[in-house]
Structures are given as structure tokens and as C-alpha cells.
Enzyme design. Structure first.
Site, short mmCIF file in Angstrom:
data_model
loop_
_atom_site.label_atom_id
_atom_site.label_comp_id
_atom_site.label_asym_id
_atom_site.label_seq_id
_atom_site.Cartn_x
_atom_site.Cartn_y
_atom_site.Cartn_z
N TYR A 147 41.78 42.40 37.64
CA TYR A 147 41.19 41.07 37.75
C TYR A 147 40.13 40.82 36.67
CZ TYR A 147 43.39 40.76 42.38
OH TYR A 147 44.30 40.74 43.42
N ASP A 253 42.46 43.67 47.70
CA ASP A 253 42.71 42.24 47.94
C ASP A 253 43.91 42.10 48.88
OD1 ASP A 253 42.65 39.49 47.71
OD2 ASP A 253 43.71 39.45 45.78
#
Ligand code: NAD
Ligand code: IPM
Ligand code: MN
Length: 366
Positions: A147, A253
Site C-alpha cells: 500500500y 486488511d
């Protein structure tokens, strides 16, 4: 003299403002006891902020966050269609949320997956699997990996579009999150599941090397290794085998949303994002555009994030415990929000705002 804490309040998008109202009620109820005051500084952040101010993370909001003792954040993000109205890099996830995490280096994300025994019927899993409840802690690395790695998009010599997204970690980033996880395991059942993909990813190979080094200081903790894809299945088949689980950013996540599924709704998923100097608190879930404006969102995740903030940023562990108790009491009285359904046919659905009011009544009765 009562203590005063300033809190940057980032309401976010869609259901964000609706569930933030309920968090404020709880903060005011805690305040009414006269031991502490909260200076709540509401600031624009997210997709709506982009439309109103031209930036998803406006400069003024950065200043408020810089000065605050802690940050309480509602979910951000727009429906797929509304997101398309914003340039890709300025969409609120990339333009506000990741920059917030980067700004305060909030590397340690605690995502509790918790359902006490008396609420186990809300889980979609068989009663025999969740008997006794679910209680595990996902610790997700929050500022590294895919990310946050370098990204490139272009067209190659053959005229084909391509992307590169790098999964980057250095050993210090890995070590500090593992220390957090070992410390948490030490406070709980002294078992740590390390979730990785070292059969494919060399980032996981480095992660596991560092883990072996850190483990030397934690001989009282039993480390169990599990590969991430197998972990997804194991979580569904037998979530009660887990206590503390640690993993890199993207694995966390995905598996933390799976955690919400184990409980019966993402609305039961609060979180703490702990930084080196400043921390922020937010539900694990998104802005739920599909139910925004209907008054049916579950505020548990946001009120639970308040409890985590009181515990972890303000040293108010007792008040935090009472908030959890108050929420359990509301379910205990036979009330729930619509997202959880009514699996045992014994619950009455209440609105977002009624849920908040009932939490406050329970809290004030203790
Ligand atoms: P979502 O988490 O918003 O919703 C998934 C499902 O869970 C929906 O059916 C929704 O109604 C339900 N849900 C979530 N929270 C709920 C609550 N409190 N009460 C009742 N039901 C609830 O996921 P999505 O639809 O994929 O994402 C919507 C937007 O949120 C996207 O723009 C996404 O990028 C963003 N997002 C933001 C955050 C954040 O701010 N930390 C986290 C995840 C997603
Ligand atoms: C979360 C969200 C975010 C993430 C997005 C919205 C950037 O899904 O907090 O889990 O992927 O970390
Ligand atoms: Mn997510």
C-alpha cells in the site's frame, strides 16, 4: 481539576457522520462524570472534504490533527460511481487516509474480533463452532508493504498499459510491529500466530527471519506459523484456535474484514491505529454507501473506537471497560441494529441513534 484532552474529529463520508454523532454522545456521557473534558475539533476529511474544500485532507485539518492529543476518524470513501468524479490520486483513500497514516506513522493497527458468548448467535458460523464466543486480536502492520511502496503506471514498448507496485519492508518496520504483537500476546494467552506467505514472497522470508530474532526475547510466548491462505480457511472453520495474530498490511486488511464476517457484521469492528507519537482510532470498515442516510448503521465500531482511544491514548481503562459493558447491556436488553439480523428471533431492531442513546443510559447507570 479535571483533565482536558483535545480530539480531532474527522467524521468522514456516508455513514461516517451518523455514527460519529453516537460516539460524541458517549464522550459527553463520560465527561458528565466531571473527571475529564474533551475538546472536540471537527474537521473536514475524506470525499466530502474534497468536494467542499478541493482537498481530501485539507491543510487546516492537518493542523488540527497535529495539535490534537488523539484523532477519532469515521470511515471515508464514496460509492464507486461518486469516486469516479475525483482524480484517482485524490480519491479519499489515496488522498486522505493513507497520507494520515503516513503523517503519524501509525504502524500498529489493532483490530479486535470479539463476540462474547451470549452474542455468539450473531455469528453466521454454526453454534458448535462459536460456542463460548470469539475473541481474537488481529495486529496489522499499517504503514508499509504494497500500500505504501513505489508505484508506476505506463505504457511499454509494445503499447501495452502496465503497472508496477512494490511491496517494501525494511527490518526495522518489521521488528517494531512484531514487538507490539509479542507484547500483546504476553498480556493475553501467550500464543502468537504469525501469518505469512514465505513459500512465495521474499518479504515474508525477511519477516520470518526478524520474527525468529525478536522471539528470542519472548521465550514465554509460543509462536505458531500459518500461511495466509490457510489462515483464511482456519479462521472460518475454527476461529477459537486463535488469540493474537500478526501480519503485514494487505494480509491484515483482508483477514480483518473476514473477522467482521465471523462476527456477523463489519459494524462490530472498531480499531486502534497506534503511531510513534500520535494515534488515531477508526472503525475497520468503510463508509457503507449502501445504507447511508437511513439511520440504520451500527455505531458499535465507532463507539468501540472511542473505548480503544480512552484506553490506549488517555489511560482511561476503566471507562473503556464500561463502554464495552454498556454496549453488551444494550444487546442484553434484546436490542440490535439491522445489520446483525435477528438469528434467534429475540431481538428488536433499533436505529443508529437509539443504539447510542441506550449505550449512554447503560453507561450512566453504572
Ligand atoms: P464497507 O465496509 O463500507 O461496507 C461493506 C458492507 O458492510 C456493506 O454492506 C455495509 O453496509 C456493511 N457495513 C459496514 N459498516 C457497517 C456498519 N457500521 N453498520 C452496518 N453495516 C455496515 O465496504 P465497501 O462498500 O467496500 O467500501 C465503501 C467505501 O469505504 C469505499 O470507498 C472504501 O474505499 C471505503 N473504506 C474506507 C475505510 C476507512 O475509512 N478506514 C475502510 C474500508 C473501506
Ligand atoms: C481499511 C481500508 C483501507 C485499507 C482503505 C480504505 C485504504 O480498507 O482501513 O481496512 O486498505 O487499509
Ligand atoms: Mn479494509
Amino acid at each position: 481539576m479535571s483533565k482536558n484532552y483535545s480530539i480531532a474529529m474527522l467524521e468522514g463520508d456516508c455513514i461516517g457522520p451518523e455514527i460519529t454523532v453516537e460516539a460524541v454522545k458517549v464522550l459527553r456521557a463520560i465527561e458528565s462524570r466531571g473527571e475529564v473534558t474533551f475538546d472536540l475539533r471537527f474537521s473536514p476529511f475524506g470525499g466530502q472534504a474534497y468536494f467542499d474544500c478541493g482537498q481530501a485532507f485539507p491543510e487546516e485539518t492537518k493542523k488540527v490533527c497535529d495539535e490534537a492529543d488523539a484523532i477519532l476518524k469515521g470511515p471515508i470513501g464514496l460509492s464507486f460511481e461518486d469516486s469516479q468524479k475525483i482524480p484517482v490520486d485524490e480519491q479519499p483513500e489515496r488522498g486522505a487516509l493513507l497520507p494520515l497514516r503516513r503523517r503519524y506513522n501509525t504502524y500498529a493497527n489493532f483490530r479486535p474480533v470479539y463476540l462474547p458468548a451470549e452474542l455468539a448467535h450473531f455469528s453466521p458460523l454454526k453454534a458448535s463452532v462459536v460456542e463460548g464466543g470469539i475473541d481474537l486480536m488481529i495486529i496489522r502492520e499499517l504503514v508499509g508493504g504494497l500500500y505504501f511502496g513505489a508505484k508506476e503506471r505506463g505504457t511499454n514498448a509494445d503499447g501495452k498499459r502496465f503497472v508496477h507496485e512494490r511491496l517494501e519492508y525494511d527490518e526495522d518496520q518489521i521488528r517494531r510491529i512484531l514487538i507490539v504483537a509479542f507484547d500483546e500476546a504476553r498480556k493475553r494467552k501467550k500464543v502468537l500466530h504469525n501469518v505469512h506467505k514465505s513459500n512465495v514472497l521474499i518479504s515474508s522470508v525477511l519477516w520470518n527471519e526478524v520474527l525468529a530474532e525478536v522471539a528470542e526475547d519472548y521465550s514465554d510466548i509460543e509462536v505458531k506459523q500459518i500461511i495466509v491462505d490457510a489462515a483464511a480457511t482456519a479462521l472460518v472453520l475454527n476461529p477459537r484456535q486463535f488469540d493474537v495474530m500478526v501480519m503485514e498490511n494487505m494480509f491484515g486488511d483482508i483477514l480483518s474484514d473476514l473477522g467482521g464476517g465471523l462476527l456477523g457484521s463489519l459494524g462490530l469492528m472498531p480499531s486502534a491505529c497506534i503511531g510513534t507519537e500520535k494515534s488515531y482510532y477508526e472503525p475497520s470498515h468503510g463508509s457503507a454507501p449502501d445504507i447511508a442516510g437511513q439511520g440504520v448503521a451500527n455505531p458499535y465500531s465507532m463507539i468501540g473506537s472511542v473505548a480503544l482511544m480512552l484506553e490506549k491514548s488517555f489511560g482511561m481503562g476503566n471507562e473503556a471497560k464500561q463502554i464495552w459493558e454498556a454496549m453488551r447491556a444494550v444487546f442484553g436488553q434484546g436490542f440490535t441494529t439491522r445489520d446483525l439480523g435477528d438469528p434467534d428471533g429475540k431481538h428488536t431492531f433499533i436505529s443508529t441513534s437509539d443504539f447510542g442513546d441506550k449505550v449512554v443510559s447503560a453507561l450512566l447507570s453504572f
